[in-house]
Every structure is written in C-alpha cells, then in structure tokens.
Design a protein around this motif. Structure first.
Motif, PDB file in Angstrom:
ATOM      1  N   VAL A 208       0.833  -1.198   0.000  1.00  0.00           N
ATOM      2  CA  VAL A 208       0.000   0.000   0.000  1.00  0.00           C
ATOM      3  C   VAL A 208       0.870   1.251   0.000  1.00  0.00           C
ATOM      4  O   VAL A 208       1.809   1.381   0.776  1.00  0.00           O
ATOM      5  CB  VAL A 208      -0.934   0.007   1.231  1.00  0.00           C
ATOM      6  CG1 VAL A 208      -1.615   1.367   1.387  1.00  0.00           C
ATOM      7  CG2 VAL A 208      -1.976  -1.103   1.108  1.00  0.00           C
ATOM      8  N   VAL A 209       0.534   2.180  -0.883  1.00  0.00           N
ATOM      9  CA  VAL A 209       1.189   3.483  -0.953  1.00  0.00           C
ATOM     10  C   VAL A 209       0.366   4.523  -0.196  1.00  0.00           C
ATOM     11  O   VAL A 209       0.904   5.396   0.485  1.00  0.00           O
ATOM     12  CB  VAL A 209       1.382   3.915  -2.420  1.00  0.00           C
ATOM     13  CG1 VAL A 209       1.977   5.318  -2.492  1.00  0.00           C
ATOM     14  CG2 VAL A 209       2.250   2.907  -3.166  1.00  0.00           C
ATOM     15  N   ASP A 210      -0.958   4.433  -0.319  1.00  0.00           N
ATOM     16  CA  ASP A 210      -1.849   5.395   0.327  1.00  0.00           C
ATOM     17  C   ASP A 210      -3.146   4.665   0.656  1.00  0.00           C
ATOM     18  O   ASP A 210      -3.629   3.851  -0.151  1.00  0.00           O
ATOM     19  CB  ASP A 210      -2.124   6.578  -0.601  1.00  0.00           C
ATOM     20  CG  ASP A 210      -2.976   7.645   0.064  1.00  0.00           C
ATOM     21  OD1 ASP A 210      -2.524   8.215   1.076  1.00  0.00           O
ATOM     22  OD2 ASP A 210      -4.091   7.899  -0.423  1.00  0.00           O
ATOM     23  N   LEU A 211      -3.727   4.969   1.836  1.00  0.00           N
ATOM     24  CA  LEU A 211      -4.918   4.248   2.273  1.00  0.00           C
ATOM     25  C   LEU A 211      -5.908   5.225   2.911  1.00  0.00           C
ATOM     26  O   LEU A 211      -5.541   6.022   3.774  1.00  0.00           O
ATOM     27  CB  LEU A 211      -4.541   3.162   3.288  1.00  0.00           C
ATOM     28  CG  LEU A 211      -5.659   2.237   3.765  1.00  0.00           C
ATOM     29  CD1 LEU A 211      -6.253   1.456   2.593  1.00  0.00           C
ATOM     30  CD2 LEU A 211      -5.135   1.276   4.830  1.00  0.00           C
ATOM     31  N   VAL A 212      -7.167   5.137   2.463  1.00  0.00           N
ATOM     32  CA  VAL A 212      -8.242   5.993   2.977  1.00  0.00           C
ATOM     33  C   VAL A 212      -9.433   5.109   3.342  1.00  0.00           C
ATOM     34  O   VAL A 212      -9.832   4.243   2.556  1.00  0.00           O
ATOM     35  CB  VAL A 212      -8.698   7.027   1.922  1.00  0.00           C
ATOM     36  CG1 VAL A 212      -9.805   7.921   2.501  1.00  0.00           C
ATOM     37  CG2 VAL A 212      -7.536   7.849   1.428  1.00  0.00           C
ATOM     38  N   ARG A 213      -9.986   5.328   4.536  1.00  0.00           N
ATOM     39  CA  ARG A 213     -11.241   4.641   4.868  1.00  0.00           C
ATOM     40  C   ARG A 213     -12.393   5.555   4.469  1.00  0.00           C
ATOM     41  O   ARG A 213     -12.529   6.658   4.987  1.00  0.00           O
ATOM     42  CB  ARG A 213     -11.317   4.315   6.364  1.00  0.00           C
ATOM     43  CG  ARG A 213     -12.593   3.549   6.722  1.00  0.00           C
ATOM     44  CD  ARG A 213     -12.485   2.829   8.042  1.00  0.00           C
ATOM     45  NE  ARG A 213     -12.455   3.753   9.168  1.00  0.00           N
ATOM     46  CZ  ARG A 213     -12.221   3.368  10.423  1.00  0.00           C
ATOM     47  NH1 ARG A 213     -11.939   2.097  10.681  1.00  0.00           N
ATOM     48  NH2 ARG A 213     -12.228   4.252  11.403  1.00  0.00           N
ATOM     49  N   ARG A 214     -13.234   5.075   3.549  1.00  0.00           N
ATOM     50  CA  ARG A 214     -14.315   5.891   3.011  1.00  0.00           C
ATOM     51  C   ARG A 214     -15.655   5.614   3.677  1.00  0.00           C
ATOM     52  O   ARG A 214     -16.525   6.483   3.715  1.00  0.00           O
ATOM     53  CB  ARG A 214     -14.468   5.634   1.502  1.00  0.00           C
ATOM     54  CG  ARG A 214     -13.277   6.052   0.661  1.00  0.00           C
ATOM     55  CD  ARG A 214     -13.108   7.530   0.585  1.00  0.00           C
ATOM     56  NE  ARG A 214     -14.339   8.250   0.227  1.00  0.00           N
ATOM     57  CZ  ARG A 214     -14.416   9.578   0.165  1.00  0.00           C
ATOM     58  NH1 ARG A 214     -13.371  10.329   0.452  1.00  0.00           N
ATOM     59  NH2 ARG A 214     -15.551  10.167  -0.149  1.00  0.00           N
ATOM     60  N   ARG A 215     -15.857   4.403   4.185  1.00  0.00           N
ATOM     61  CA  ARG A 215     -17.133   4.059   4.813  1.00  0.00           C
ATOM     62  C   ARG A 215     -16.891   3.331   6.133  1.00  0.00           C
ATOM     63  O   ARG A 215     -15.899   2.611   6.287  1.00  0.00           O
ATOM     64  CB  ARG A 215     -17.987   3.171   3.910  1.00  0.00           C
ATOM     65  CG  ARG A 215     -18.445   3.813   2.614  1.00  0.00           C
ATOM     66  CD  ARG A 215     -19.495   2.950   1.920  1.00  0.00           C
ATOM     67  NE  ARG A 215     -20.716   2.855   2.712  1.00  0.00           N
ATOM     68  CZ  ARG A 215     -21.741   3.704   2.615  1.00  0.00           C
ATOM     69  NH1 ARG A 215     -21.684   4.708   1.746  1.00  0.00           N
ATOM     70  NH2 ARG A 215     -22.812   3.549   3.352  1.00  0.00           N
ATOM     71  N   PHE A 216     -17.805   3.524   7.062  1.00  0.00           N
ATOM     72  CA  PHE A 216     -17.789   2.808   8.338  1.00  0.00           C
ATOM     73  C   PHE A 216     -19.245   2.489   8.652  1.00  0.00           C
ATOM     74  O   PHE A 216     -20.030   3.389   8.952  1.00  0.00           O
ATOM     75  CB  PHE A 216     -17.180   3.678   9.436  1.00  0.00           C
ATOM     76  CG  PHE A 216     -16.912   2.964  10.719  1.00  0.00           C
ATOM     77  CD1 PHE A 216     -15.621   2.840  11.208  1.00  0.00           C
ATOM     78  CD2 PHE A 216     -17.948   2.403  11.470  1.00  0.00           C
ATOM     79  CE1 PHE A 216     -15.372   2.172  12.407  1.00  0.00           C
ATOM     80  CE2 PHE A 216     -17.714   1.746  12.653  1.00  0.00           C
ATOM     81  CZ  PHE A 216     -16.423   1.624  13.126  1.00  0.00           C
ATOM     82  N   GLY A 217     -19.629   1.204   8.568  1.00  0.00           N
ATOM     83  CA  GLY A 217     -21.027   0.848   8.739  1.00  0.00           C
ATOM     84  C   GLY A 217     -21.877   1.600   7.732  1.00  0.00           C
ATOM     85  O   GLY A 217     -21.570   1.626   6.541  1.00  0.00           O
ATOM     86  N   PRO A 218     -22.939   2.274   8.178  1.00  0.00           N
ATOM     87  CA  PRO A 218     -23.815   2.992   7.249  1.00  0.00           C
ATOM     88  C   PRO A 218     -23.320   4.388   6.884  1.00  0.00           C
ATOM     89  O   PRO A 218     -23.961   5.083   6.098  1.00  0.00           O
ATOM     90  CB  PRO A 218     -25.130   3.094   8.029  1.00  0.00           C
ATOM     91  CG  PRO A 218     -24.696   3.149   9.459  1.00  0.00           C
ATOM     92  CD  PRO A 218     -23.474   2.263   9.558  1.00  0.00           C
ATOM     93  N   LEU A 219     -22.190   4.803   7.450  1.00  0.00           N
ATOM     94  CA  LEU A 219     -21.701   6.168   7.229  1.00  0.00           C
ATOM     95  C   LEU A 219     -20.704   6.226   6.084  1.00  0.00           C
ATOM     96  O   LEU A 219     -19.894   5.326   5.897  1.00  0.00           O
ATOM     97  CB  LEU A 219     -21.039   6.710   8.493  1.00  0.00           C
ATOM     98  CG  LEU A 219     -21.890   6.762   9.754  1.00  0.00           C
ATOM     99  CD1 LEU A 219     -21.087   7.388  10.889  1.00  0.00           C
ATOM    100  CD2 LEU A 219     -23.181   7.521   9.517  1.00  0.00           C
ATOM    101  N   SER A 220     -20.747   7.338   5.342  1.00  0.00           N
ATOM    102  CA  SER A 220     -19.811   7.579   4.251  1.00  0.00           C
ATOM    103  C   SER A 220     -19.185   8.957   4.417  1.00  0.00           C
ATOM    104  O   SER A 220     -19.844   9.894   4.869  1.00  0.00           O
ATOM    105  CB  SER A 220     -20.530   7.498   2.900  1.00  0.00           C
ATOM    106  OG  SER A 220     -19.667   7.862   1.841  1.00  0.00           O
ATOM    107  N   LEU A 221     -17.898   9.077   4.027  1.00  0.00           N
ATOM    108  CA  LEU A 221     -17.232  10.380   4.095  1.00  0.00           C
ATOM    109  C   LEU A 221     -17.901  11.410   3.204  1.00  0.00           C
ATOM    110  O   LEU A 221     -17.966  12.595   3.555  1.00  0.00           O
ATOM    111  CB  LEU A 221     -15.766  10.239   3.666  1.00  0.00           C
ATOM    112  CG  LEU A 221     -14.730   9.918   4.729  1.00  0.00           C
ATOM    113  CD1 LEU A 221     -13.347   9.927   4.095  1.00  0.00           C
ATOM    114  CD2 LEU A 221     -14.792  10.891   5.899  1.00  0.00           C
ATOM    115  N   GLY A 222     -18.365  10.985   2.045  1.00  0.00           N
ATOM    116  CA  GLY A 222     -18.948  11.928   1.104  1.00  0.00           C
ATOM    117  C   GLY A 222     -17.941  13.021   0.757  1.00  0.00           C
ATOM    118  O   GLY A 222     -16.747  12.756   0.592  1.00  0.00           O
TER     119      GLY A 222
END
Length: 268
Positions: A208-222
């Motif tokens: 991995v060069v770069d890692l982003v968590r976009r969703r957690f359960g029903p939530l999204s970063l948007g």
C-alpha cells in the motif's frame, strides 16, 4: 410503558422534539402504524412514553431521544494519531473536538499513516458495538498500491489469504484503476485486526502506498474535506442507532472485550 399510562411524554411530542417531523405529521405517522415503541407498533395518539428508557423507531429506523449523546464524523488526515491525548506529543484528535462541549472519544482507530473516516462520540454503548469485531460492522477502504493488480489477485483477496495471525478474506474487493506502476483497489471487510488492509495487500504482492477509509457501517465520508469534522445528520444518527440496536443484543465474551481507545495495538 403502556398506552394507558398517564405519566411520561406524549409520543407525538417526543417525535417532534427529536426532529423526526412536526407534531401534526408525527401524529399521522403514529396513526398509520409506522411508529414502534420498544418493538411494538403504537397507533394511539394518547400514548405516552419515557424518553429516557423507551426505544422508538419510525419505519424501522431508530430515533435518537437522548439528546445528551453527540455523534461526529471526522475525515482524519495522515500524520494524526487516533487518540485524544498522545503521550509522545504527536498530533492527536483533540484539535477536532473543540467545537463540542462534550468529552468525545474515537470509535476504533486508524493508523497515523491512514486517512479517512473516524467516528467521535460520547455514547459508550454505541461505540462498543461499532468498534468490536464480533458485531461485524463493515468498513470500506480505498487503497493505492504498487504495481498492476490483476483480476486473479482481486479474486484471491475475496477467497482469503493466510497471514501470520490467521486467514483473512475481504467481504468485497474491486479494482477501480490500474497502470503499470500503481493500482487503486476498493476493499470492504469487517475485521478489526491491526493494519489488516496493508498486510493483505502486501501478502498478494502489492504494498500500500496510500490508504483511505471511506465508509464505516452505514456512514460515508462523502465530500467532507480532510481535516474537517461535522455532526451526523438525523438520518445518519438513525442509521447508526438502528445498527447498534440490531447488533447490540449479543455481548462479546469477557475475554474478548473491545480494545481501549488508547491501545496502539488496536490500530486498523
């Protein structure tokens, strides 16, 4: 609390105070059989409940009645540790909580070199359900990795790989983009193991060069910018509370307690 109780607060007033709808519309929801109290449909407009102990949902979505609870979503930048006070003096999460008077805590962790979605709250029961792997709350990550990822590698990620602490398989894996030098992979999984996405991708030959968590359960970063935090909307709070009520009936074993938020081994 039964429909004949004279104490408590009228249900339509509770719904209006919680921001579900106006009192008149809340009455329509009740009469239509769309409101439940403690799992039982209530259609009597004279019904009274105790907002401190009763659980209410509308169309199966939980309603937040305890307004002392705060729920915040943060797009954590890289270089920030997932702690409210870092004993090594590194940048921590306190800088993002000044706006709220409550003492907030992070639900789970992200590595300092991983950015993305963190939940901050003072609701310990909800945090317990969301953070503990036994409840199976899914998280979705976008990883930029070295090399061209093949369809066969994506299949391997969903079938499972063997790591030093046991086998692991992604719930979902998808290749979003690929070139000779780098690929973009979307991974969804419910494991809370330390640095699990990085270890999985390294195991299949694509560090991995770069890692982003976009969703957690029903939530999204948007569109939430990096380094910004905001309170959850009524709909988002309802989705989280619905999840916690659905999954909160099974307690983990005593020797499988959720990690403390200041435990560095709990980083994802």
């Amino acid at each position: 609390m039964t429909e004949m109780d004279t104490e408590g607060v009228r249900l339509q007033k509770v719904l209006a105070n919680a921001g579900v709808a106006s009192r008149r519309v809340s009455e329509d929801l009740i009469v239509a059989g769309r409101v439940r109290v403690n799992g039982v449909v209530v259609t009597e407009l004279g019904s009274r409940i105790d907002p401190e102990t009763d659980l209410v949902d509308v169309d199966g979505v939980a309603v937040q009645l305890d307004m002392s609870k705060r729920y915040v979503i943060l797009n954590k930048p890289t270089g920030v540790v997932s702690s409210m006070r870092d004993d090594r003096g590194r940048p921590d999460l306190r800088q993002y909580t000044d706006e709220w008077p409550e003492r907030l805590y992070n639900v789970g962790r992200l590595d300092a070199d991983t950015s993305g979605l963190l939940i901050l709250t003072n609701d310990g029961d909800l945090a317990h359900v969301l953070a503990h792997p036994s409840f199976g709350v899914t998280k979705m990550y976008i990883a930029k990795v070295e090399g061209r990822v093949s369809p066969q590698t994506i299949a391997t990620l969903t079938k499972g790989v063997e790591l030093e602490d046991g086998p692991i398989a992604a719930d979902k894996a998808r290749l979003l983009d690929a070139s000779e030098d780098f690929s973009i992979v979307e991974l969804t999984l419910h494991s809370g193991r330390n640095r699990i996405v990085r270890r999985m991708m390294a195991e299949v030959g694509h560090p991995v060069v770069d890692l982003v968590r976009r969703r957690f359960g029903p939530l999204s970063l948007g569109p939430l910018p990096v380094g910004r935090a905001r309170e959850l909307t009524t709909i988002e709070r309802g989705a989280l509370l619905t999840l916690s009520r659905r999954d909160g009936g099974t307690e983990p074993a005593a020797d499988d307690a959720p990690p403390r938020t200041d435990d560095p081994s709990a980083e994802e």
